[in-house]
Scaffold this motif. Structure first.
Motif, mmCIF file in Angstrom:
data_model
loop_
_atom_site.group_PDB
_atom_site.id
_atom_site.type_symbol
_atom_site.label_atom_id
_atom_site.label_comp_id
_atom_site.label_asym_id
_atom_site.label_seq_id
_atom_site.Cartn_x
_atom_site.Cartn_y
_atom_site.Cartn_z
ATOM 1 N N GLY A 128 -19.905 -32.271 40.503
ATOM 2 C CA GLY A 128 -20.239 -31.108 40.541
ATOM 3 C C GLY A 128 -19.032 -29.997 41.285
ATOM 4 N N VAL A 129 -18.165 -30.580 42.063
ATOM 5 C CA VAL A 129 -17.274 -30.036 42.749
ATOM 6 C C VAL A 129 -15.991 -30.200 42.097
ATOM 7 C CG1 VAL A 129 -16.396 -29.728 45.103
ATOM 8 C CG2 VAL A 129 -18.887 -30.466 44.669
ATOM 9 N N VAL A 168 -10.915 -29.002 39.322
ATOM 10 C CA VAL A 168 -9.839 -29.241 38.474
ATOM 11 C C VAL A 168 -9.865 -28.132 37.233
ATOM 12 C CG1 VAL A 168 -9.022 -30.861 36.977
ATOM 13 C CG2 VAL A 168 -9.604 -31.874 39.224
ATOM 14 N N TYR A 169 -10.820 -28.013 36.637
ATOM 15 C CA TYR A 169 -10.792 -27.184 35.292
ATOM 16 C C TYR A 169 -10.294 -25.720 35.835
ATOM 17 C CZ TYR A 169 -13.180 -30.460 32.459
ATOM 18 O OH TYR A 169 -13.821 -31.598 31.649
ATOM 19 N N LEU A 204 -7.274 -21.000 34.904
ATOM 20 C CA LEU A 204 -7.448 -19.804 35.517
ATOM 21 C C LEU A 204 -6.042 -19.248 36.197
ATOM 22 C CD1 LEU A 204 -10.259 -19.625 38.092
ATOM 23 C CD2 LEU A 204 -10.137 -18.742 35.669
ATOM 24 N N SER A 205 -5.370 -18.053 35.497
ATOM 25 C CA SER A 205 -4.192 -17.454 35.785
ATOM 26 C C SER A 205 -4.637 -16.356 37.281
ATOM 27 C CB SER A 205 -4.038 -16.454 34.774
ATOM 28 O OG SER A 205 -4.832 -15.538 34.584
ATOM 29 N N LYS A 206 -3.743 -15.474 37.498
ATOM 30 C CA LYS A 206 -3.737 -14.805 38.778
ATOM 31 C C LYS A 206 -4.925 -13.960 38.757
ATOM 32 C CE LYS A 206 0.868 -13.735 40.436
ATOM 33 N NZ LYS A 206 1.669 -12.945 40.862
ATOM 34 N N VAL A 207 -5.565 -13.242 37.643
ATOM 35 C CA VAL A 207 -6.899 -12.726 37.781
ATOM 36 C C VAL A 207 -7.648 -13.375 36.681
ATOM 37 C CG1 VAL A 207 -7.938 -10.343 37.332
ATOM 38 C CG2 VAL A 207 -5.656 -10.589 38.351
ATOM 39 N N PRO A 208 -8.475 -14.181 37.003
ATOM 40 C CA PRO A 208 -9.433 -14.935 36.094
ATOM 41 C C PRO A 208 -10.581 -14.147 35.385
ATOM 42 C CG PRO A 208 -10.433 -15.183 38.377
ATOM 43 C CD PRO A 208 -9.082 -14.364 38.588
ATOM 44 N N ALA A 209 -10.587 -14.519 34.189
ATOM 45 C CA ALA A 209 -11.484 -13.756 33.125
ATOM 46 C C ALA A 209 -12.844 -14.465 33.603
ATOM 47 C CB ALA A 209 -10.949 -13.848 31.824
ATOM 48 N N LEU A 267 -19.615 -24.310 32.088
ATOM 49 C CA LEU A 267 -20.424 -24.970 30.942
ATOM 50 C C LEU A 267 -19.688 -26.346 30.651
ATOM 51 C CD1 LEU A 267 -21.479 -21.833 28.488
ATOM 52 C CD2 LEU A 267 -22.863 -23.134 30.432
ATOM 53 N N MET A 268 -18.563 -26.009 30.743
ATOM 54 C CA MET A 268 -17.706 -27.676 30.407
ATOM 55 C C MET A 268 -18.164 -28.536 31.429
ATOM 56 S SD MET A 268 -13.763 -26.075 29.530
ATOM 57 C CE MET A 268 -13.267 -27.789 29.823
ATOM 58 N N SER A 269 -18.038 -28.368 32.824
ATOM 59 C CA SER A 269 -18.449 -29.115 33.862
ATOM 60 C C SER A 269 -20.069 -29.434 33.891
ATOM 61 C CB SER A 269 -18.167 -28.389 35.306
ATOM 62 O OG SER A 269 -17.031 -27.895 35.146
#
Length: 246
Positions: A25-26, A31-32, A37-42, A51-53
């Motif tokens: 859960g953490v 890690v994902y 994520l880039s500078k400004v996450p979508a 959802l992957m986690s």
């Protein structure tokens, strides 16, 4: 009620095994997030990571409930007790789904906040509806997979095999349009794809209610298939007496 008692019991077991909970859960979502994520996450990327986690956690937690009970010697009392074992299993898978979803949501929110990045949600109500469906979906998938993994001698191997293909085919990070043509129809039966489309749309302010309907319908299908698999588990436990020997 036995359902809520089983749900609370499963949550207590998972909290007691806090190392496993922290891992799924953490550490897993962090890690994902660090990878994708880039500078400004979508916002769409953030929901995909959630959802992957959640899917990975469902496979390793909720889907392994019956197999763990078999290993610990508590499967027979669960299946042969006076309480309806379906309610026990549903309660436990629900508890696992709710707890892990809550931990993942808090982790992702804290990561976005502490990193100084923004995550815009245009329609919080419908986004919340999507998250509620995620919990129900996790319960349905955990219910089905828990029975299937128990019926097979290769439950741990199937658990490992179930994570990556579903994540890939659902288009969470790689668009379905970029997958080989022969694999694309497979994504239609993975409700994570439709949940992701609805969550992303709700965040943008354009919720896709067709995707919500498809995700809900597939969740019902998972529950129905789980009921059939559970019936087979019941036969092995009560009539043939071979479940503990498989």
């Amino acid at each position: 009620m036995i359902f809520f008692a089983a749900m609370r019991h499963q949550m207590a077991l998972m909290r007691a095994s806090w190392q496993f909970l922290v891992l799924l859960g953490v550490l897993q979502p962090v890690v994902y997030l660090l990878i994708v994520l880039s500078k400004v996450p979508a916002t769409e990327t953030v929901t995909a990571v959630m959802l992957m986690s959640f899917w990975g956690s469902t496979v390793w937690s909720g889907a392994g409930i019956l197999r763990r009970e078999k290993m610990e010697g508590t499967l027979a009392p669960t299946m042969l007790g006076v309480r309806d074992p379906r309610l026990v299993l549903l309660g436990k898978t629900t508890g696992a789904s709710l707890l892990i979803l809550a931990v993942i949501s808090v982790t992702v929110a804290a990561f976005v906040l502490l990193s100084g990045r923004s995550m815009a949600i245009a329609l919080p109500f419908w986004f919340g509806v999507g998250l509620a469906l995620v919990a129900v979906t996790g319960t349905a998938a955990g219910f089905l997979l828990s029975c299937l993994f128990l019926l097979s001698r290769y439950g741990p191997q199937l658990s490992a095999l179930a994570v990556a293909p579903v994540t890939l085919l659902s288009g969470l990070l790689i668009p379905v349009s970029m997958l080989p043509g022969w694999t694309r129809p497979l994504s239609w039966v993975i409700n994570l794809r439709w949940v992701q489309e609805f969550l992303a749309g709700a965040a943008r302010g354009t919720p896709d209610f067709a995707a919500l309907g498809l995700a809900g319908a597939l969740t019902v299908v998972y529950f129905v298939l789980g009921a059939f698999a559970f019936q087979r588990v019941t036969v092995l436990a009560r009539k043939e007496g071979t479940l503990d020997l498989s």
